[in-house]
Write an enzyme that holds these catalytic residues in place. Sequence first.
Site, short mmCIF file in Angstrom:
data_model
loop_
_atom_site.label_atom_id
_atom_site.label_comp_id
_atom_site.label_asym_id
_atom_site.label_seq_id
_atom_site.Cartn_x
_atom_site.Cartn_y
_atom_site.Cartn_z
N TYR A 178 -38.21 -31.30 -15.16
CA TYR A 178 -38.77 -32.63 -14.90
C TYR A 178 -39.35 -32.73 -13.49
O TYR A 178 -40.07 -33.69 -13.19
CB TYR A 178 -37.72 -33.74 -15.08
CG TYR A 178 -37.08 -33.86 -16.44
CD1 TYR A 178 -37.59 -33.19 -17.55
CD2 TYR A 178 -35.96 -34.66 -16.64
CE1 TYR A 178 -36.98 -33.29 -18.79
CE2 TYR A 178 -35.36 -34.78 -17.88
CZ TYR A 178 -35.87 -34.08 -18.95
OH TYR A 178 -35.26 -34.19 -20.18
N HIS A 195 -31.04 -26.14 -21.45
CA HIS A 195 -32.01 -27.13 -21.93
C HIS A 195 -32.47 -26.88 -23.37
O HIS A 195 -32.62 -27.81 -24.16
CB HIS A 195 -33.21 -27.16 -20.98
CG HIS A 195 -33.98 -28.45 -21.01
ND1 HIS A 195 -34.62 -28.96 -19.91
CD2 HIS A 195 -34.21 -29.33 -22.02
CE1 HIS A 195 -35.21 -30.11 -20.24
NE2 HIS A 195 -34.97 -30.35 -21.52
N1 LIG Z 1 -32.97 -32.62 -23.65
C1 LIG Z 1 -34.23 -32.79 -23.95
O1 LIG Z 1 -34.92 -31.85 -24.37
C2 LIG Z 1 -34.86 -34.16 -23.80
C3 LIG Z 1 -36.09 -34.44 -24.42
C4 LIG Z 1 -36.63 -35.72 -24.26
C5 LIG Z 1 -35.95 -36.68 -23.53
N2 LIG Z 1 -34.76 -36.36 -22.92
C6 LIG Z 1 -34.04 -37.36 -22.07
O2 LIG Z 1 -33.86 -38.56 -22.77
C7 LIG Z 1 -34.40 -39.65 -22.00
C8 LIG Z 1 -34.87 -40.75 -22.93
O3 LIG Z 1 -35.80 -40.28 -23.87
P1 LIG Z 1 -37.31 -40.77 -23.88
O4 LIG Z 1 -37.66 -41.35 -22.60
O5 LIG Z 1 -38.14 -39.66 -24.32
O6 LIG Z 1 -37.40 -41.80 -25.07
P2 LIG Z 1 -37.00 -43.32 -25.41
O7 LIG Z 1 -35.89 -43.85 -24.59
O8 LIG Z 1 -36.88 -43.26 -26.88
O9 LIG Z 1 -38.34 -44.13 -25.10
C9 LIG Z 1 -38.80 -44.38 -23.83
C10 LIG Z 1 -40.13 -45.10 -23.98
O10 LIG Z 1 -39.90 -46.40 -24.52
C11 LIG Z 1 -40.66 -47.32 -23.79
N3 LIG Z 1 -39.96 -48.61 -23.75
C12 LIG Z 1 -38.73 -48.88 -23.26
N4 LIG Z 1 -38.45 -50.19 -23.40
C13 LIG Z 1 -39.54 -50.75 -24.00
C14 LIG Z 1 -39.85 -52.07 -24.42
N5 LIG Z 1 -39.01 -53.10 -24.27
N6 LIG Z 1 -41.06 -52.29 -25.02
C15 LIG Z 1 -41.93 -51.26 -25.20
N7 LIG Z 1 -41.68 -49.98 -24.81
C16 LIG Z 1 -40.51 -49.74 -24.22
C17 LIG Z 1 -40.78 -46.75 -22.39
O11 LIG Z 1 -41.99 -47.20 -21.83
P3 LIG Z 1 -42.01 -47.94 -20.39
O12 LIG Z 1 -41.77 -46.88 -19.38
O13 LIG Z 1 -43.40 -48.53 -20.34
O14 LIG Z 1 -40.92 -48.99 -20.43
C18 LIG Z 1 -40.84 -45.25 -22.67
O15 LIG Z 1 -42.17 -44.83 -22.85
C19 LIG Z 1 -35.49 -39.00 -21.14
O16 LIG Z 1 -35.77 -39.77 -20.00
C20 LIG Z 1 -34.82 -37.68 -20.80
O17 LIG Z 1 -33.90 -37.85 -19.72
C21 LIG Z 1 -34.20 -35.13 -23.06
#
Ligand SMILES: NC(=O)c1ccc[n+]([C@@H]2O[C@H](COP(=O)([O-])OP(=O)(O)OC[C@H]3O[C@@H](n4cnc5c(N)ncnc54)[C@H](OP(=O)(O)O)[C@@H]3O)[C@@H](O)[C@H]2O)c1
Length: 260
Positions: free
Chosen positions: A27, A84
């Site tokens: 990241y 990862h």
């Molecule tokens: N281990 C792995 O391989 C892996 C892979 C992917 C993710 N992750 C981890 O998991 C975390 C979370 O996953 P993620 O960020 O991919 O997905 P998520 O939590 O499913 O979705 C985040 C998205 O939702 C949007 N969002 C949040 N609240 C909202 C609302 N009220 N209305 C509209 N949109 C909204 C955010 O946009 P805004 O920013 O505009 O609010 C962001 O684009 C990551 O930050 C990372 O740390 C790990």
Amino acid sequence: MDGQALARVLPPALEMGLRHIDTAQIYRNEAAVGDLVRASGLRRSDVFLTTKVWPANYGKRFDTSLDESLRHLGTDHVDLLLLHWPEGSDVPLADQVGALARAQDAGKARMIGVSNFDSARLAAAASLSDRPLATNQVEFHPFLDQRRIHAATRNAGMLLTAYCPLAVGRVFSEPLLAEIARETGRSIVQIVLRWVLEHEKMAALTRTSRADRLEQYRGLFNFTLGRDHMAAIATLGVRHERIVNPAGLTPIWDVPGPPQ
Ligand SMILES: NC(=O)c1ccc[n+]([C@@H]2O[C@H](COP(=O)([O-])OP(=O)(O)OC[C@H]3O[C@@H](n4cnc5c(N)ncnc54)[C@H](OP(=O)(O)O)[C@@H]3O)[C@@H](O)[C@H]2O)c1
């Protein structure tokens, strides 16, 4: 999330009581996380820091890359250190797990675990490890049937850490979720995160780059979803939409369906 977004969101997030920060070598934001945690004035022991080692670093570079991560994070240990992805490296799984154990013995990781492991690979990792693996961090949201990996993770005595719980925003256009939110007087974010958290042995990681959206996480622990709503949301899993599926890094994923 890049340094700019983190600078907007992490200070108020810590201020309102959020404590679990998930980062990774790939990241490229460990230094920003470290700076902001230090600037928050919180004690190191009040924050739960997770980082993940990138597969290219599983071999000889494991220890050096972890030291770099710790230097960036400005700490001598992380609370949770993960592999990862299960593919993308020729290093045998036994050595990958051994490197996690070495990090724990050196006091650089309080807990160790894996990410994106399927059931077969998870069983192999658990049997190769001479100590508990704490978690398997995997994609988990209403549109993906992850019952099998959830059961395998639980049966291995591990917590499933759900990433992409909001299906990177797809939950906001799902009428069923909007309907449940309306009926219960909650927001869609609350309904979905609550649905995740009500699964046995499950934690949730989510993300927003907007400080004005942090309020949406309040009140998550003062209500529960009824059995009918839990079951109704689970029916969406039939779509089996996997969002994070990078070529060369993924295992052979568990197929959808009830645990065998
Ligand atoms: N281990 C792995 O391989 C892996 C892979 C992917 C993710 N992750 C981890 O998991 C975390 C979370 O996953 P993620 O960020 O991919 O997905 P998520 O939590 O499913 O979705 C985040 C998205 O939702 C949007 N969002 C949040 N609240 C909202 C609302 N009220 N209305 C509209 N949109 C909204 C955010 O946009 P805004 O920013 O505009 O609010 C962001 O684009 C990551 O930050 C990372 O740390 C790990």
